[in-house]
Structures are given as structure tokens and as C-alpha cells.
Design an enzyme around this catalytic site. Structure first.
Site, PDB file in Angstrom:
ATOM      1  N   HIS A 116       0.807  -1.215   0.000  1.00  0.00           N
ATOM      2  CA  HIS A 116       0.000   0.000   0.000  1.00  0.00           C
ATOM      3  C   HIS A 116       0.842   1.268   0.000  1.00  0.00           C
ATOM      4  CE1 HIS A 116      -3.425  -2.578   0.461  1.00  0.00           C
ATOM      5  NE2 HIS A 116      -2.902  -3.101   1.548  1.00  0.00           N
ATOM      6  N   GLY A 117       2.160   1.120   0.036  1.00  0.00           N
ATOM      7  CA  GLY A 117       3.041   2.263  -0.179  1.00  0.00           C
ATOM      8  C   GLY A 117       3.154   3.224   0.980  1.00  0.00           C
ATOM      9  N   GLU A 118       3.598   4.425   0.659  1.00  0.00           N
ATOM     10  CA  GLU A 118       4.023   5.392   1.667  1.00  0.00           C
ATOM     11  C   GLU A 118       2.865   5.894   2.537  1.00  0.00           C
ATOM     12  OE1 GLU A 118       6.739   9.467   1.741  1.00  0.00           O
ATOM     13  OE2 GLU A 118       5.826   8.766  -0.108  1.00  0.00           O
ATOM     14  N   LYS A 119       1.624   5.898   1.987  1.00  0.00           N
ATOM     15  CA  LYS A 119       0.499   6.486   2.719  1.00  0.00           C
ATOM     16  C   LYS A 119      -0.210   5.484   3.627  1.00  0.00           C
ATOM     17  CE  LYS A 119      -0.346  10.016  -0.802  1.00  0.00           C
ATOM     18  NZ  LYS A 119      -1.314  10.590  -1.759  1.00  0.00           N
ATOM     19  N   PRO A 127      -1.051   3.235   6.875  1.00  0.00           N
ATOM     20  CA  PRO A 127      -0.842   3.558   8.289  1.00  0.00           C
ATOM     21  C   PRO A 127       0.386   2.873   8.874  1.00  0.00           C
ATOM     22  CG  PRO A 127      -2.722   2.086   8.008  1.00  0.00           C
ATOM     23  CD  PRO A 127      -2.340   2.564   6.646  1.00  0.00           C
ATOM     24  N   ASN A 128       0.697   1.679   8.397  1.00  0.00           N
ATOM     25  CA  ASN A 128       1.869   0.955   8.877  1.00  0.00           C
ATOM     26  C   ASN A 128       2.693   0.537   7.663  1.00  0.00           C
ATOM     27  OD1 ASN A 128       0.799   0.916  11.629  1.00  0.00           O
ATOM     28  ND2 ASN A 128      -0.665  -0.557  10.816  1.00  0.00           N
ATOM     29  N   VAL A 129       3.864   1.091   7.532  1.00  0.00           N
ATOM     30  CA  VAL A 129       4.669   0.908   6.331  1.00  0.00           C
ATOM     31  C   VAL A 129       5.785  -0.097   6.591  1.00  0.00           C
ATOM     32  CG1 VAL A 129       6.035   2.097   4.574  1.00  0.00           C
ATOM     33  CG2 VAL A 129       4.159   3.293   5.694  1.00  0.00           C
ATOM     34  N   LYS A 170       8.803  -3.134   9.857  1.00  0.00           N
ATOM     35  CA  LYS A 170       7.440  -2.586   9.864  1.00  0.00           C
ATOM     36  C   LYS A 170       7.379  -1.443  10.860  1.00  0.00           C
ATOM     37  CE  LYS A 170       2.551  -3.770  10.414  1.00  0.00           C
ATOM     38  NZ  LYS A 170       1.553  -4.851  10.477  1.00  0.00           N
ATOM     39  N   ASP A 188      -6.061 -10.703   9.556  1.00  0.00           N
ATOM     40  CA  ASP A 188      -6.165 -10.330   8.146  1.00  0.00           C
ATOM     41  C   ASP A 188      -5.300 -11.219   7.262  1.00  0.00           C
ATOM     42  OD1 ASP A 188      -7.250  -8.917   6.085  1.00  0.00           O
ATOM     43  OD2 ASP A 188      -5.924  -7.186   6.263  1.00  0.00           O
TER      44      ASP A 188
END
Length: 487
Positions: free
Chosen positions: A64-67, A69-71, A86, A180
Site C-alpha cells: 500500500h506504499g508510503e500512505k 498507516p503501517n509501512v 514494519k 487479516d
């Protein structure tokens, strides 16, 4: 189709309410815990900042990339071990003690069916997890977005079995809840074997939601209560079996309707034509439909899933990387002249290439200089660099190291090229560990600079760390190819 749809539907659905078939499942050595991993440890934010080149955007590997919530970032520790880091949202896990307890508990798990948790960081508002890095993408990538070849039936069955074994191991160790579970949580290691990400064994936050996917794929009891149970994980396992069968992410309700209507041609991936029998298709659909039962108590447990999936395995003697079409090392990759020079440890050739390259990869380095040229200190710094360049040109390694060190220690300007040149100078002076440190620092400054990876490979070869050197060589080749493609 690789199976007769009408026969598959009737066989599958007529036996839907029966128990999942039990089969002999030997407790072989593949299921054993791994022992060659370091024990779980705590890291500082600074250590992880360095390992990820300052949490560089270029190192983001989460889907989901840079935006998000947890990268998740890829990184490299001081010992050259590659890791996935993470980084949680700052509002997640406000209680540091709870976060540490959870992380330490997950960190006790050690199994070759998992991308294992190696450590964590809990410093100020920062909450980070550090896990083994899996270099060969996610199941979602190979199943839904394949570029070279679709995943073979035998490999899809292997993914299902290995995932079941991962969940069985976690359940035995008291970690039956997985949050999930989806195709993005299954990763492929260097051998092409599927592994379950350890990140899903912890929530995204202490009080956050367990599911972030479309609600059409969440277990019905989660929609009612907002809580996850071990049976909920089995429901998600069923959706993954549908993914493997169809090659698409089909909502369970739609898939069950297709099965009821005996319309399995719409459910089965056309790429699998001729690869499996109707009996095998029947069994896989039956297992999936049992996992997707509305009532949680009617779903199988991990142990019975593994027992049912074990006898379905095909081509068990073929390694995963062969089934996946994955090259395991950089030895077969075409190397550029710089890559070849580093592989051969030809320091003269490396020197010639770096000399020709000059400073053109130091983007923006001159901007800072223009504002400070007038100071005596800056003039002295520039003189140190010029003297270092002259010494480097004449292969006077000792003088180059001294001059470049004066330039670096002032710290007014950061130059990856200076670190690269000093790294080679160290190699010429038979100081491979110092050379490796400089090559790593060059990559911290410029994360996607292929020269830094190549010099790490040369330094690692000099240190006798062959396997790590081959990995760095492959990384350099990939980065150089991307640069050439973009330009």
C-alpha cells in the site's frame, strides 16, 4: 479446464457436510523449528534508521506504499542481514509494555514456514518490528499480477500446505490468532518456498481492527462482533484456497454460489487447464467450502487441514524455485563491467570505472557548496577533496584515505562518491572491513545507487563472505538495470 466441471461440482457439493478427509501426515524434518536464526532482540530507532537509509521511500516494500498507516521497509543490518522493518503509525500501541510483550511472544517463534520476527523497537512514540526479508515478492504478485508465467497447480498446492503447516505450528505454540490473512501476507524466500509473514500475528494496534481488507472477505462472526477467533483464521484460509484455485480474489459468497450452481468453470483458473484431475479439484473445493462454513464450529482446524492437503501434493521432488521460475543467485545474471570487476575482485578495473564515472551521481551536492564557498573552512574542505581526488587518480590509496577522511569529518557536505572512492582505497590498502563500512554508508546516503551495492559485494568477497557477496552483487545488478531502464 483441467477438470470436468459438472463432475467436480457434484462430487464436491454432495460431500459438503462430511468431515474433511484425514490423511497420514508424517512429522518430517521440514516441519522442525529452525535454529540458525539469531535470538529475538531490541533495536534502537537509530539502528533501524541507518538500516533503511533513513526510512527512504525507495525502500518501501509494503503493497500500500508510503500512505499506509503501517509501512514496511527493506533494510540491511550491520552484519549485512537483510530485514523487513514494519513501522507502525504513531498512534498505534500507546502502551509500550503491551507492545513489547506481544512482540517478544511472537519473537519466540522459529519455523521455516514463517518469515520469522527477529526483533522490535519501542522508543518514544516509535513502534517497529524487524523480520526476515523475503526477496521474491508476495503470493498476490505471483497469483494476480504475474508477468512471465502463471503459478503452476503443483506450486499452488504447496502454498496451501505450507500455509497450513505455518498455522498449525503457531497454534501449537499458543499463537492461533492471525490478523487479516490474505495473499499479501504470504511471501517467498530465496529458495522460492512460501512463508507466512509474522507481522499478521500482531494487530496493527493494541485496540485497532484485525481486518483491513474489503468486508466482503471478512468472516461473518467478525462482522457481528468485531473480534477474531481461531475459527476466523480458518475462514480466511478458505478464501486463500479460492484465490489459489481461481487465480482471482473472488468474494466467498460469490464463490459459494458458483459451487452451488455447479458453475465451476467460472471459478477455476483457465491457466490451470490440464494440470489437475477432477478428484484433486473436488477435494480442494470441498476443503475450501468447509473452511467457509457460516458457523465457526463447523470449520476444520489447522491439523486436519494439513492432513487433508498433504496427499494432494504434486511434483514434491521439484524445488519451489524451479516451479516458480525463480533464479536463486546472481551467478546467472548478465553483469555489467562494474559488476564483473567486483565479482573478479579486479581493483584496477573498478578504479578505472569509478574514475570515469566521476561525481555525476552526486545530485545536488554542489548546491550547498555555492552558499559556503567564501568561508576558509569550506575552502580547506574543498582542498582536501581535490587532494583526495588527485591521490585517487594516481592510485595512492593511503593518501586518498587521509584526504577523503578530512573531507568527510568536516561534515558540511555529504557525498556518496567520496565514500565509494574511499571504500575502494581501503580495498587497495587491504582493509576490507573499513571498505565495507564506507560502501554501506554510500548506500545510506543514496539507497538506489548500484555502485554502493557493487562495492559492498567486492568488500564481502575480500572478507570471505561469499553468500552475502553474491546477494549484494545481485542487488547491484537489479538497481543498475532499473536505472538504465528509467533513463
Amino acid at each position: 479446464m483441467g477438470c470436468e466441471s459438472s463432475k467436480l461440482a457434484s462430487c464436491c457439493w454432495s460431500g459438503q457436510n462430511g468431515p474433511v478427509r484425514e490423511a497420514q501426515n508424517p512429522d518430517d524434518e521440514e516441519r522442525a523449528e529452525v535454529s540458525d536464526l539469531p535470538t529475538f532482540r531490541e533495536f534502537t530507532v537509530e539502528q533501524l534508521r541507518i538500516s533503511t537509509s533513513g526510512f527512504a521511500v525507495e525502500n518501501i516494500v509494503s503493497e500500500h506504499g508510503e500512505k499506509a498507516p503501517n509501512v514496511v521497509y527493506k533494510g540491511k543490518l550491520e552484519n549485512q542481514r537483510r530485514v523487513a522493518v514494519k513501522r507502525f503509525n504513531r498512534s498505534a500501541w500507546p502502551d509500550s509494555r503491551q507492545f513489547l510483550e506481544e512482540a517478544r511472544s511472537v519473537g519466540q517463534l522459529r519455523n521455516n514456514r514463517l518469515a520469522n520476527l527477529l526483533g522490535c523497537c519501542c522508543e518514544g512514540d516509535e513502534r517497529l518490528l524487524v523480520a526476515e526479508f523475503m526477496p521474491n515478492e508476495t503470493l498476490a504478485k505471483h497469483l494476480f499480477h504475474w508477468e512471465t508465467q502463471p503459478m503452476k497447480w503443483a506450486m499452488r498446492l504447496r502454498v496451501a500446505l505450507y500455509l497450513g503447516q505455518a498455522l498449525e505450528y503457531c497454534t501449537i505454540k499458543g499463537r492461533a490468532l492471525y490478523h487479516d490473512l490474505n495473499a499479501y501476507r504470504i511471501l517467498f524466500d530465496e529458495e522460492g518456498d512460501p512463508r507466512l509473514s509474522c507481522f499478521g500475528l500482531m494487530k496493527n494496534s493494541r485496540d485497532g481492527k484485525s481486518y483491513s481488507t474489503n468486508l466482503a472477505f471478512t468472516p461473518p462472526e467478525y462482522l457481528r462482533t468485531g473480534r477474531i477467533t481461531p475459527e476466523s483464521v480458518m475462514y480466511s484460509f478458505g478464501t486463500l484456497l479460492l484465490d489459489l484455485l481461481s487465480g482471482k480474489h473472488i468474494p466467498p459468497s460469490h464463490a459459494l454460489d458458483l459451487i452451488k450452481d455447479r458453475n465451476l468453470q467460472m471459478l477455476t483458473d483457465s491457466c490451470l487447464e490440464g494440470q489437475f484431475s477432477s478428484d484433486d479439484g473436488t477435494e480442494l473445493v470441498r476443503i475450501a467450502s468447509r473452511c467457509l462454513q457460516y458457523e465457526p464450529r463447523e470449520r476444520p482446524n489447522p491439523k486436519s487441514l494439513v492432513a487433508a492437503l498433504f496427499p494432494l501434493q504434486k511434483e514434491i521432488e521439484v524445488p519451489s524455485h524451479a516451479l516458480m521460475g525463480i533464479s536463486r543467485d546472481g551467478g546467472n545474471m548478465p553483469l555489467s563491467p562494474l559488476g564483473e570487476a567486483c565479482l573478479r575482485m579486479d581493483l584496477t578495473a573498478i578504479h578505472e570505472i569509478l574514475e570515469k564515472l566521476g561525481y555525476k551521481d552526486d545530485e545536488g551536492a554542489a548546491t550547498e557548496l555555492s552558499f559556503q564557498m567564501w568561508t576558509n573552512q569550506m575552502q580547506e574542505t574543498l582542498n582536501s577533496k581535490k587532494k583526495g581526488d588527485a591521490a585517487f587518480r594516481h592510485k595512492d590509496a593511503k593518501a586518498a584515505i587521509e584526504c577523503y577522511t578530512l573531507f568527510i569529518d568536516v561534515g558540511t557536505m555529504v557525498s556518496p562518491t567520496v565514500y565509494a572512492r574511499r571504500s575502494l582505497s581501503y580495498l587497495m590498502n587491504d582493509m576490507p572491513q573499513e571498505a565495507l563500512n564506507d560502501a554501506v554508508q554510500a548506500q545510506v546516503i543514496s539507497p538506489v545507487w548500484h555502485v554502493a551495492s557493487y562495492l559492498q559485494a567486492a568488500s564481502l568477497f575480500a572478507l570471505g563472505r561469499e553468500n552475502e557477496a553474491q546477494i549484494a552483487l545481485k542487488e547491484g545488478s537489479v538497481l543498475e538495470e532499473k536505472k538504465n531502464t528509467n533513463s
